[in-house]
Design a protein around this motif. Sequence first.
Motif, mmCIF file in Angstrom:
data_model
loop_
_atom_site.group_PDB
_atom_site.id
_atom_site.type_symbol
_atom_site.label_atom_id
_atom_site.label_comp_id
_atom_site.label_asym_id
_atom_site.label_seq_id
_atom_site.Cartn_x
_atom_site.Cartn_y
_atom_site.Cartn_z
ATOM 1 N N ARG A 1 10.663 5.773 -4.918
ATOM 2 C CA ARG A 1 9.938 4.833 -4.064
ATOM 3 C C ARG A 1 10.899 3.934 -3.301
ATOM 4 O O ARG A 1 10.677 3.601 -2.136
ATOM 5 C CB ARG A 1 8.977 3.978 -4.904
ATOM 6 C CG ARG A 1 7.805 4.744 -5.471
ATOM 7 C CD ARG A 1 6.664 3.809 -5.844
ATOM 8 N NE ARG A 1 7.091 2.759 -6.754
ATOM 9 C CZ ARG A 1 7.085 2.872 -8.077
ATOM 10 N NH1 ARG A 1 6.667 4.008 -8.655
ATOM 11 N NH2 ARG A 1 7.475 1.872 -8.842
ATOM 12 N N HIS B 1 3.824 1.586 -1.476
ATOM 13 C CA HIS B 1 4.291 1.772 -2.847
ATOM 14 C C HIS B 1 3.176 2.335 -3.733
ATOM 15 O O HIS B 1 3.423 3.207 -4.574
ATOM 16 C CB HIS B 1 4.799 0.443 -3.414
ATOM 17 C CG HIS B 1 6.124 0.026 -2.869
ATOM 18 N ND1 HIS B 1 7.320 0.528 -3.345
ATOM 19 C CD2 HIS B 1 6.450 -0.846 -1.889
ATOM 20 C CE1 HIS B 1 8.325 -0.018 -2.686
ATOM 21 N NE2 HIS B 1 7.831 -0.859 -1.795
ATOM 22 N N GLU B 2 1.979 1.810 -3.549
ATOM 23 C CA GLU B 2 0.865 2.292 -4.362
ATOM 24 C C GLU B 2 0.559 3.754 -4.065
ATOM 25 O O GLU B 2 0.299 4.550 -4.978
ATOM 26 C CB GLU B 2 -0.361 1.422 -4.108
ATOM 27 C CG GLU B 2 -0.185 -0.028 -4.569
ATOM 28 C CD GLU B 2 -1.365 -0.894 -4.167
ATOM 29 O OE1 GLU B 2 -2.265 -0.368 -3.461
ATOM 30 O OE2 GLU B 2 -1.377 -2.084 -4.540
ATOM 31 N N ALA B 3 0.624 4.137 -2.784
ATOM 32 C CA ALA B 3 0.374 5.532 -2.426
ATOM 33 C C ALA B 3 1.459 6.446 -2.975
ATOM 34 O O ALA B 3 1.174 7.550 -3.482
ATOM 35 C CB ALA B 3 0.286 5.669 -0.907
ATOM 36 N N ALA C 1 3.281 5.845 -5.649
ATOM 37 C CA ALA C 1 3.114 5.904 -7.097
ATOM 38 C C ALA C 1 1.988 6.857 -7.482
ATOM 39 O O ALA C 1 2.090 7.588 -8.476
ATOM 40 C CB ALA C 1 2.847 4.501 -7.646
ATOM 41 N N MET C 2 0.911 6.877 -6.708
ATOM 42 C CA MET C 2 -0.182 7.797 -6.986
ATOM 43 C C MET C 2 0.238 9.253 -6.794
ATOM 44 O O MET C 2 -0.293 10.151 -7.460
ATOM 45 C CB MET C 2 -1.375 7.480 -6.087
ATOM 46 C CG MET C 2 -2.037 6.131 -6.388
ATOM 47 S SD MET C 2 -3.423 5.792 -5.300
ATOM 48 C CE MET C 2 -4.525 7.137 -5.716
ATOM 49 N N ASP C 3 1.215 9.474 -5.911
ATOM 50 C CA ASP C 3 1.736 10.833 -5.705
ATOM 51 C C ASP C 3 2.761 11.229 -6.749
ATOM 52 O O ASP C 3 3.283 12.359 -6.705
ATOM 53 C CB ASP C 3 2.365 10.950 -4.307
ATOM 54 C CG ASP C 3 1.323 10.866 -3.207
ATOM 55 O OD1 ASP C 3 0.148 11.120 -3.508
ATOM 56 O OD2 ASP C 3 1.685 10.536 -2.061
ATOM 57 N N GLY C 4 3.046 10.330 -7.688
ATOM 58 C CA GLY C 4 3.968 10.658 -8.775
ATOM 59 C C GLY C 4 5.408 10.263 -8.540
ATOM 60 O O GLY C 4 6.285 10.662 -9.315
ATOM 61 N N GLU D 1 0.820 -1.202 0.000
ATOM 62 C CA GLU D 1 0.000 0.000 0.000
ATOM 63 C C GLU D 1 0.859 1.259 0.000
ATOM 64 O O GLU D 1 0.489 2.285 -0.596
ATOM 65 C CB GLU D 1 -0.928 0.012 1.221
ATOM 66 C CG GLU D 1 -1.999 -1.067 1.214
ATOM 67 C CD GLU D 1 -1.472 -2.420 1.646
ATOM 68 O OE1 GLU D 1 -0.283 -2.463 2.064
ATOM 69 O OE2 GLU D 1 -2.212 -3.413 1.569
#
Length: 315
Positions: free
Chosen positions: A224, A211-213, A215-218, A209
């Motif tokens: 990361r 990493h996904e957060a 990635a969503m922040d760019g 989660e």
Amino acid sequence: MVPVTAASARSGEGSAEHPSAAPGKRPGSRVAAHRHGTWFLVLPALIPILLLSVGPLLYGIALAFTDSQAGRTEPTQWIGLLNFQDLLRDTLFWESFRIGLVWAVAVSVPQFLLALGLALLLNQNLRFRWLARALAIVPWAMPEVVVGIMWRLVYHPDAGLLNETLGIHRDWLGSLSTALPAVVVVGIWASLPQVTVTLLAGLSHVPRELHEAAAMDGAGAWRRFRAVTWPAIRPIALAISALSFIWNVNSFALVYVLTGGGPGGRTRLPMLFAYEEAFRYGQFGYAAAMGCVLVAVVSILLAVHLVARLKGDDA
């Protein structure tokens, strides 16, 4: 109605405070019994450690202060620091010590970087990941003697796989310029799986989660890794890198099978030097002094690592 006396009130208070306390037994006696029981359970594991690790270590330290030699008919005598004084003037030992440090650094640093990359790869959701993980630990499952014999065949000057592939004729383990690099390659290959498996275990506990957060922040892959992955596995990475360095400093079997310390002492690690002094020349006391120096150096390195890690945790 029964009157309540002061004595009965005091006894009631005591029973309320310690309802399970048996008459005549204090809580301290139960704690002491629990401690004795714990020692009784630990004792079967503690005895082999004392007999097989602590005992030989203390005996080796005591042997370093004697003139013990093989085949002597005279009794061994206590000579104090004479072995260590001779060791300070022994240029061959300090040359082997330098080679040992070069070997340890040359194996540990690439080994950690390759293991980290391989662990990151094996942590991805790839097809046949289970097969790749199984194949990655194959070198770890092989004894060092078998690894040494196998790589001697690879490096064989006449019919070796490496020379056949490159179409050349070269004695990789017998040349002064290529012996140590060739042995370093084998050391990296042989110890890579244990570092990889340790780092992979740390990576498996990093929440996806995060990493996904990120990635969503760019955040890209490198950011990361720096912001999410590395902080999570940093304690494990520091621990396994320190242990790997200590293991490489104490290497013996792999180099002994590959080169025996040759050619011309170019791959004579400190443990090989001590082995030759003890079992080839029979200088047990002098070899024990070498072992004490190696133990002291490894202990200092480990202490520096622990202090640096504690400061990093406090920061």
